[in-house]
Design a protein around this motif. Structure first.
Motif, PDB file in Angstrom:
ATOM      1  N   LYS A 149     -14.787  -1.222  -4.263  1.00 61.62           N
ATOM      2  CA  LYS A 149     -15.417  -1.055  -2.950  1.00 61.62           C
ATOM      3  C   LYS A 149     -15.164  -2.265  -2.062  1.00 61.62           C
ATOM      4  CE  LYS A 149     -19.961  -1.194  -0.803  1.00 61.62           C
ATOM      5  NZ  LYS A 149     -21.381  -1.477  -1.048  1.00 61.62           N
ATOM      6  N   MET A 150     -15.308  -3.486  -2.615  1.00 65.38           N
ATOM      7  CA  MET A 150     -15.171  -4.697  -1.811  1.00 65.38           C
ATOM      8  C   MET A 150     -13.736  -4.913  -1.333  1.00 65.38           C
ATOM      9  SD  MET A 150     -18.172  -5.708  -1.474  1.00 65.38           S
ATOM     10  CE  MET A 150     -17.680  -7.118  -0.509  1.00 65.38           C
ATOM     11  N   ILE A 151     -12.750  -4.689  -2.193  1.00 68.48           N
ATOM     12  CA  ILE A 151     -11.365  -4.914  -1.773  1.00 68.48           C
ATOM     13  C   ILE A 151     -10.948  -3.866  -0.741  1.00 68.48           C
ATOM     14  CG2 ILE A 151     -10.278  -3.558  -3.612  1.00 68.48           C
ATOM     15  CD1 ILE A 151      -9.007  -6.916  -2.162  1.00 68.48           C
ATOM     16  N   LEU A 152     -11.511  -2.656  -0.835  1.00 78.63           N
ATOM     17  CA  LEU A 152     -11.215  -1.621   0.157  1.00 78.63           C
ATOM     18  C   LEU A 152     -11.798  -1.975   1.522  1.00 78.63           C
ATOM     19  CD1 LEU A 152     -11.634   1.690  -1.886  1.00 78.63           C
ATOM     20  CD2 LEU A 152      -9.522   0.773  -0.886  1.00 78.63           C
ATOM     21  N   GLU A 153     -12.948  -2.641   1.531  1.00 74.60           N
ATOM     22  CA  GLU A 153     -13.542  -3.064   2.802  1.00 74.60           C
ATOM     23  C   GLU A 153     -12.656  -4.067   3.536  1.00 74.60           C
ATOM     24  OE1 GLU A 153     -17.528  -4.448   2.306  1.00 74.60           O
ATOM     25  OE2 GLU A 153     -18.318  -2.468   1.761  1.00 74.60           O
ATOM     26  N   TYR A 154     -11.859  -4.812   2.788  1.00 73.17           N
ATOM     27  CA  TYR A 154     -10.967  -5.806   3.398  1.00 73.17           C
ATOM     28  C   TYR A 154      -9.565  -5.250   3.636  1.00 73.17           C
ATOM     29  CZ  TYR A 154     -14.162  -9.747   2.956  1.00 73.17           C
ATOM     30  OH  TYR A 154     -15.217 -10.611   3.111  1.00 73.17           O
ATOM     31  N   TYR A 155      -9.310  -4.021   3.182  1.00 72.38           N
ATOM     32  CA  TYR A 155      -7.944  -3.505   3.221  1.00 72.38           C
ATOM     33  C   TYR A 155      -7.386  -3.404   4.639  1.00 72.38           C
ATOM     34  CZ  TYR A 155      -3.923  -1.217   1.157  1.00 72.38           C
ATOM     35  OH  TYR A 155      -2.646  -0.942   0.722  1.00 72.38           O
ATOM     36  N   GLU A 156      -8.223  -2.984   5.584  1.00 72.81           N
ATOM     37  CA  GLU A 156      -7.746  -2.828   6.969  1.00 72.81           C
ATOM     38  C   GLU A 156      -7.333  -4.166   7.571  1.00 72.81           C
ATOM     39  OE1 GLU A 156      -9.199  -1.058  11.304  1.00 72.81           O
ATOM     40  OE2 GLU A 156     -10.444  -0.777   9.519  1.00 72.81           O
ATOM     41  N   ILE A 157      -8.178  -5.183   7.402  1.00 65.15           N
ATOM     42  CA  ILE A 157      -7.842  -6.503   7.974  1.00 65.15           C
ATOM     43  C   ILE A 157      -6.621  -7.088   7.279  1.00 65.15           C
ATOM     44  CG2 ILE A 157      -9.406  -7.818   6.460  1.00 65.15           C
ATOM     45  CD1 ILE A 157      -9.937  -9.659   8.843  1.00 65.15           C
ATOM     46  N   LEU A 158      -6.465  -6.842   5.975  1.00 64.06           N
ATOM     47  CA  LEU A 158      -5.296  -7.335   5.253  1.00 64.06           C
ATOM     48  C   LEU A 158      -4.022  -6.634   5.749  1.00 64.06           C
ATOM     49  CD1 LEU A 158      -6.810  -7.486   1.660  1.00 64.06           C
ATOM     50  CD2 LEU A 158      -6.048  -9.440   3.014  1.00 64.06           C
ATOM     51  N   ILE A 178      -3.613  -5.333   8.823  1.00 63.81           N
ATOM     52  CA  ILE A 178      -3.349  -5.845  10.177  1.00 63.81           C
ATOM     53  C   ILE A 178      -2.662  -7.209  10.120  1.00 63.81           C
ATOM     54  CG2 ILE A 178      -4.460  -6.702  12.282  1.00 63.81           C
ATOM     55  CD1 ILE A 178      -6.589  -4.513  11.866  1.00 63.81           C
ATOM     56  N   LYS A 179      -3.112  -8.046   9.178  1.00 63.06           N
ATOM     57  CA  LYS A 179      -2.529  -9.388   9.042  1.00 63.06           C
ATOM     58  C   LYS A 179      -1.234  -9.381   8.242  1.00 63.06           C
ATOM     59  CE  LYS A 179      -6.832 -12.069   9.425  1.00 63.06           C
ATOM     60  NZ  LYS A 179      -6.373 -13.050  10.426  1.00 63.06           N
ATOM     61  N   GLU A 180      -0.814  -8.187   7.812  1.00 66.63           N
ATOM     62  CA  GLU A 180       0.436  -8.003   7.063  1.00 66.63           C
ATOM     63  C   GLU A 180       0.433  -8.786   5.749  1.00 66.63           C
ATOM     64  OE1 GLU A 180       3.516  -9.016   9.843  1.00 66.63           O
ATOM     65  OE2 GLU A 180       3.417  -7.061  10.817  1.00 66.63           O
ATOM     66  N   PHE A 181      -0.694  -8.749   5.054  1.00 58.40           N
ATOM     67  CA  PHE A 181      -0.812  -9.360   3.736  1.00 58.40           C
ATOM     68  C   PHE A 181      -0.294  -8.396   2.672  1.00 58.40           C
ATOM     69  CE2 PHE A 181      -3.178 -12.615   5.628  1.00 58.40           C
ATOM     70  CZ  PHE A 181      -3.598 -13.556   4.698  1.00 58.40           C
ATOM     71  N   GLU A 182       0.346  -8.944   1.665  1.00 58.60           N
ATOM     72  CA  GLU A 182       0.633  -8.183   0.456  1.00 58.60           C
ATOM     73  C   GLU A 182      -0.662  -8.122  -0.359  1.00 58.60           C
ATOM     74  OE1 GLU A 182       3.186  -8.619  -3.703  1.00 58.60           O
ATOM     75  OE2 GLU A 182       3.433 -10.081  -2.080  1.00 58.60           O
ATOM     76  N   VAL A 183      -1.023  -6.949  -0.856  1.00 54.01           N
ATOM     77  CA  VAL A 183      -2.273  -6.791  -1.604  1.00 54.01           C
ATOM     78  C   VAL A 183      -1.948  -6.338  -3.022  1.00 54.01           C
ATOM     79  CG1 VAL A 183      -4.526  -5.661  -1.704  1.00 54.01           C
ATOM     80  CG2 VAL A 183      -3.484  -6.172   0.521  1.00 54.01           C
ATOM     81  N   GLU A 184      -2.424  -7.088  -4.008  1.00 54.56           N
ATOM     82  CA  GLU A 184      -2.225  -6.736  -5.414  1.00 54.56           C
ATOM     83  C   GLU A 184      -3.591  -6.448  -6.038  1.00 54.56           C
ATOM     84  OE1 GLU A 184      -0.017  -9.676  -7.507  1.00 54.56           O
ATOM     85  OE2 GLU A 184       1.729  -9.574  -6.160  1.00 54.56           O
ATOM     86  N   ILE A 185      -3.768  -5.207  -6.500  1.00 60.88           N
ATOM     87  CA  ILE A 185      -5.038  -4.800  -7.104  1.00 60.88           C
ATOM     88  C   ILE A 185      -4.776  -4.315  -8.521  1.00 60.88           C
ATOM     89  CG2 ILE A 185      -7.052  -3.276  -6.926  1.00 60.88           C
ATOM     90  CD1 ILE A 185      -6.415  -2.995  -3.931  1.00 60.88           C
ATOM     91  N   ASP A 186      -5.506  -4.904  -9.469  1.00 60.80           N
ATOM     92  CA  ASP A 186      -5.381  -4.497 -10.871  1.00 60.80           C
ATOM     93  C   ASP A 186      -6.790  -4.462 -11.467  1.00 60.80           C
ATOM     94  OD1 ASP A 186      -4.697  -3.958 -13.439  1.00 60.80           O
ATOM     95  OD2 ASP A 186      -3.687  -5.860 -13.839  1.00 60.80           O
ATOM     96  N   ILE A 187      -7.427  -3.302 -11.347  1.00 65.81           N
ATOM     97  CA  ILE A 187      -8.799  -3.140 -11.818  1.00 65.81           C
ATOM     98  C   ILE A 187      -8.807  -2.092 -12.922  1.00 65.81           C
ATOM     99  CG2 ILE A 187     -11.175  -2.524 -11.200  1.00 65.81           C
ATOM    100  CD1 ILE A 187     -10.541  -3.349  -8.328  1.00 65.81           C
ATOM    101  N   SER A 188      -9.246  -2.491 -14.086  1.00 60.77           N
ATOM    102  CA  SER A 188      -9.266  -1.596 -15.234  1.00 60.77           C
ATOM    103  C   SER A 188     -10.087  -0.346 -14.933  1.00 60.77           C
ATOM    104  CB  SER A 188      -9.847  -2.330 -16.447  1.00 60.77           C
ATOM    105  OG  SER A 188     -10.006  -1.437 -17.533  1.00 60.77           O
ATOM    106  N   GLU A 189      -9.598   0.796 -15.425  1.00 65.47           N
ATOM    107  CA  GLU A 189     -10.292   2.068 -15.206  1.00 65.47           C
ATOM    108  C   GLU A 189     -11.466   2.263 -16.156  1.00 65.47           C
ATOM    109  OE1 GLU A 189      -9.824   4.241 -12.819  1.00 65.47           O
ATOM    110  OE2 GLU A 189      -8.189   3.079 -11.934  1.00 65.47           O
ATOM    111  N   GLU A 190     -11.517   1.481 -17.221  1.00 65.42           N
ATOM    112  CA  GLU A 190     -12.621   1.662 -18.172  1.00 65.42           C
ATOM    113  C   GLU A 190     -13.932   1.165 -17.577  1.00 65.42           C
ATOM    114  OE1 GLU A 190     -12.754  -0.845 -21.663  1.00 65.42           O
ATOM    115  OE2 GLU A 190     -11.389  -2.292 -20.724  1.00 65.42           O
ATOM    116  N   GLN A 191     -15.032   1.683 -18.096  1.00 67.28           N
ATOM    117  CA  GLN A 191     -16.346   1.276 -17.603  1.00 67.28           C
ATOM    118  C   GLN A 191     -16.638  -0.155 -18.052  1.00 67.28           C
ATOM    119  OE1 GLN A 191     -20.067   3.033 -19.228  1.00 67.28           O
ATOM    120  NE2 GLN A 191     -20.471   3.699 -17.118  1.00 67.28           N
TER     121      GLN A 191
END
Length: 311
Positions: free
Chosen positions: A169-178, A180-193
């Protein structure tokens, strides 16, 4: 019979002499300890009491006295460290408040005294006053948040939370600004609980602080990453950027109150210096740990570790 009495008297006399001698030595040792302890306390030195003695009781007493002295020395050192930190914090807060307040005062005086000022100019000045007022309010809010966190009566409400969902949720909230600023975004969040005992609001504040820092200070690297993984008993979160980073000499100080990384961050990017202190306090209140590893312009990583709980 007489021989037996003589032997008994001799033994008794030997024991008395031994006892008296030990008593004299013990008294002498205690007198030395008393005198030395008085000197240490009176001079506020960081010495321990050194004494060679064969008396077991005196040895045990000396061990406990030295333990007390070492504890007192650590307490005094911590007090002076906190005192210096508080003085620096108040000094920096005063400076940070003075700057926008001076602008606010100057611009309001212009609007009050310049009768020829046009509407466009007045609106521009009012906009600046508004921005500077928000800066003051934000700084005061952050300052009191830290005070609240460090008070003994502040306790977070703890419950079982799923950390992966909050991180997504938190990284998605920043996705738009990232984007716009043309940042490369790397997300690696385990699917397990991944469950921890925590507080959702506190975790969100921690991630907000670290992600906003990564965007602000990592602008040169144009990259922000988030990794979340777990083991059987731990959950690990990493916030990564490839910007100007923090030099090794400064890495142990970034969580100090009001430390703005003068040597490792560009001065034009300095904030209040309280964000990372608040982040560390929140992590610790959740019984977690936070670490920093940075190689300037290669990779800067803030890592957090929390205890994992089973469903």
């Amino acid at each position: 019979m007489l021989l037996v009495l003589i032997i008994l008297l001799a033994i008794s006399l030997t024991f008395n002499i031994y006892f008296i001698r030990n008593k004299v030595v013990e008294n002498r040792d205690i007198c030395y300890i008393e005198k030395k302890l008085y000197q240490i306390l009176d001079n506020q030195s960081d010495e321990n009491i050194l004494l060679h003695t064969s008396n077991r009781r005196v040895k045990l007493l000396l061990i406990q006295i030295n333990r007390l002295l070492e504890h007192n020395q650590k307490t005094v050192a911590n007090f002076h460290t906190i005192e210096r930190s508080m003085r620096k914090m108040l000094s920096n807060i005063s400076h940070d408040l003075k700057t926008p307040l001076t602008v606010i005062l100057g611009y309001t005086e212009i609007m009050l005294n310049d009768r020829d000022i046009n509407q466009e100019k007045k609106e521009s000045l009012l906009q600046t006053v508004h921005v500077k007022t928000l800066e003051v309010l934000e700084l005061i809010s952050i300052f009191f948040e830290l005070v609240k966190l460090e008070s003994d009566d502040h306790n977070l409400e703890i419950s079982k939370i799923e950390i992966g969902e909050i991180c997504r949720k938190m990284i998605l909230e920043y996705y738009e600004i990232l984007t716009i600023k043309e940042f490369e975004v790397e997300i690696d969040i385990s699917e397990e609980q991944m469950l921890i005992w925590g507080n959702t609001e506190a975790i969100e504040r921690i991630l907000n602080n670290l992600l906003s820092n990564a965007i602000k200070y990592g602008a040169d690297g144009k990259m922000v990453g988030m990794k979340v993984r777990s083991t059987n008993d731990r959950v690990y979160i990493e916030i990564i950027d490839k910007g100007q980073g923090i030099h090794e000499a400064d890495q142990n100080r970034v969580f100090e109150r009001l430390y703005t990384m003068e040597d490792s961050r560009n001065k034009r990017n300095q904030g209040s210096g309280l964000g990372l202190t608040i982040t560390k306090r929140l992590v610790e209140q959740l019984d977690g740990k936070i670490y920093l590893h940075s190689k300037p312009f290669r990779k800067t990583t803030f890592s957090m570790e929390f205890k994992r709980v089973q469903d």
